[in-house]
Design a protein around this motif. Structure first.
Motif, PDB file in Angstrom:
ATOM      1  N   LEU A 148       0.837  -1.203   0.000  1.00 55.34           N
ATOM      2  CA  LEU A 148       0.000   0.000   0.000  1.00 55.34           C
ATOM      3  C   LEU A 148       0.870   1.252   0.000  1.00 55.34           C
ATOM      4  CD1 LEU A 148      -2.872  -0.945   2.492  1.00 55.34           C
ATOM      5  CD2 LEU A 148      -3.068  -0.575   0.028  1.00 55.34           C
ATOM      6  N   GLY A 149       1.921   1.232   0.830  1.00 54.45           N
ATOM      7  CA  GLY A 149       2.835   2.360   0.853  1.00 54.45           C
ATOM      8  C   GLY A 149       3.553   2.541  -0.470  1.00 54.45           C
ATOM      9  N   ALA A 150       3.965   1.428  -1.087  1.00 57.20           N
ATOM     10  CA  ALA A 150       4.657   1.515  -2.372  1.00 57.20           C
ATOM     11  C   ALA A 150       3.740   2.074  -3.455  1.00 57.20           C
ATOM     12  CB  ALA A 150       5.180   0.138  -2.779  1.00 57.20           C
ATOM     13  N   SER A 183       2.021  11.789  -0.443  1.00 60.54           N
ATOM     14  CA  SER A 183       3.042  12.166   0.534  1.00 60.54           C
ATOM     15  C   SER A 183       3.217  11.111   1.623  1.00 60.54           C
ATOM     16  CB  SER A 183       2.675  13.513   1.166  1.00 60.54           C
ATOM     17  OG  SER A 183       1.402  13.434   1.812  1.00 60.54           O
ATOM     18  N   TRP A 184       2.150  10.355   1.917  1.00 58.85           N
ATOM     19  CA  TRP A 184       2.233   9.352   2.976  1.00 58.85           C
ATOM     20  C   TRP A 184       2.873   8.047   2.494  1.00 58.85           C
ATOM     21  CZ3 TRP A 184      -0.326   5.176   1.115  1.00 58.85           C
ATOM     22  CH2 TRP A 184      -1.361   5.403   0.197  1.00 58.85           C
ATOM     23  N   ALA A 239       7.958   2.381   4.413  1.00 54.34           N
ATOM     24  CA  ALA A 239       9.042   2.122   5.362  1.00 54.34           C
ATOM     25  C   ALA A 239       8.526   1.390   6.597  1.00 54.34           C
ATOM     26  CB  ALA A 239       9.710   3.437   5.762  1.00 54.34           C
ATOM     27  N   ALA A 240       7.329   1.787   7.076  1.00 52.31           N
ATOM     28  CA  ALA A 240       6.755   1.108   8.239  1.00 52.31           C
ATOM     29  C   ALA A 240       6.449  -0.352   7.919  1.00 52.31           C
ATOM     30  CB  ALA A 240       5.482   1.834   8.689  1.00 52.31           C
ATOM     31  N   VAL A 282       7.881  -6.152   8.280  1.00 52.37           N
ATOM     32  CA  VAL A 282       8.272  -7.420   7.645  1.00 52.37           C
ATOM     33  C   VAL A 282       9.563  -7.940   8.249  1.00 52.37           C
ATOM     34  CG1 VAL A 282       9.071  -8.461   5.494  1.00 52.37           C
ATOM     35  CG2 VAL A 282       7.061  -6.994   5.468  1.00 52.37           C
ATOM     36  N   LEU A 283      10.548  -7.063   8.417  1.00 49.22           N
ATOM     37  CA  LEU A 283      11.830  -7.481   8.989  1.00 49.22           C
ATOM     38  C   LEU A 283      11.664  -7.966  10.426  1.00 49.22           C
ATOM     39  CD1 LEU A 283      14.179  -4.665   7.615  1.00 49.22           C
ATOM     40  CD2 LEU A 283      13.986  -7.028   6.809  1.00 49.22           C
TER      41      LEU A 283
END
Length: 286
Positions: free
Chosen positions: A32-34, A42-43, A49-50, A55-56
């Protein structure tokens, strides 16, 4: 893996886990961020990144559980076989992944280029010679210089070949029970991979600034950066895997008889080495 306490014919079945669901949610947030990022929201970068951080974190905890199960003696010989087959099929899927890119390069270079330069197309593009690394039949691509095998690609080839040797030495040391030798040669392998990536970053900078070779430089630029870029990503991933194995070696996790975690990472690294040899010949020499 540590010495097994489970019987040789037993098959450990883990209990219900929250990690698959959390991994799915984290991946959804990442995508969704991508999608927002590429569409100018802008978000987007912050959500992406969140999601990646989530995931990590999930992978860290999930693999930690698997390591704890292994060190707890819950894995039998049948589990070991399952892991070996799983890693083998994963590497096979990676072989097919790169085969697709090599196939695209072969089609563009050996089929499309001669076809566009034949007599049937001379009326459309009389100045097109059909040589690999051209700016296209219509001349719509900016002029660029192709990448040769010297000196960086050849140096990187020597680095990866040497890393395969150091990793093999490390593996033999582990099988002989020499833990500190295992750690030393494994660290040397990781450092060789890091130097490889440093040289590749410099090569990309040189290509963009001095050769005007970019991802948009026609089919040559796109295939060059897709093949070398994805290989560089795999080198990075392999170095991370080996770093985890180094940490586990220093923690005393493996024994000479049971160490498939190390072996699986080594298989992957050797696969990356072999792919580079193909890249070195096909992309830089031919």
């Amino acid at each position: 893996m540590s010495a097994q306490q489970a019987g040789p014919s037993s098959y450990f079945v883990p209990g219900p886990s929250q990690w698959p669901v959390l991994a799915g949610v984290a991946l959804l947030v990442t995508m969704l961020g991508a999608s927002g990022w590429v569409n100018g929201q802008s978000w987007g970068p912050y959500v992406n990144a969140a999601g990646l951080l989530a995931v990590l974190l999930v992978l860290y905890r999930w693999f930690g559980d698997a390591i704890a199960e292994s060190e707890g003696g819950k894995y039998s010989a049948r589990i070991d076989i399952s892991y070996r087959w799983s890693m083998a099929w994963f590497i096979f899927s990676e072989v097919m992944f790169f085969a697709g890119f090599f196939g695209a390069l072969f089609y563009a270079r050996s089929i499309t280029m001669p076809w566009l330069a034949d007599l049937d197309h001379k009326l459309l593009w009389p100045d097109f010679a059909g040589q690999w690394g051209s700016v296209g039949p219509a001349g719509t691509v900016e002029s660029f210089a192709t990448m040769g095998p010297f000196p960086i690609p050849t140096i990187n080839t020597a680095l990866l070949l040497t890393s395969g040797v150091t990793l093999t030495i490390s593996h033999h040391a582990l099988r002989a029970g020499h833990r500190m030798q295992t750690a030393f040669w494994l660290f040397a392998t990781i450092m060789l991979g890091a130097v490889f990536m440093g040289f590749q970053a410099y090569e990309y900078s040189h290509a963009y600034s001095e050769l005007n070779l970019k991802l948009t430089s026609g089919i040559y630029g796109s295939t060059f950066f897709m093949l070398t870029g994805f290989h560089g990503f795999h080198v990075t991933l392999g170095a991370i895997m080996l770093s985890v194995m180094l940490y586990r070696v220093l923690k005393g996790h493996f024994t000479p008889e049971q160490h498939f975690g190390f072996e699986g990472a080594a298989w992957y690294w050797h696969f990356v080495d072999v792919v580079w040899l193909g890249l070195y010949v096909v992309v830089y020499w031919l």
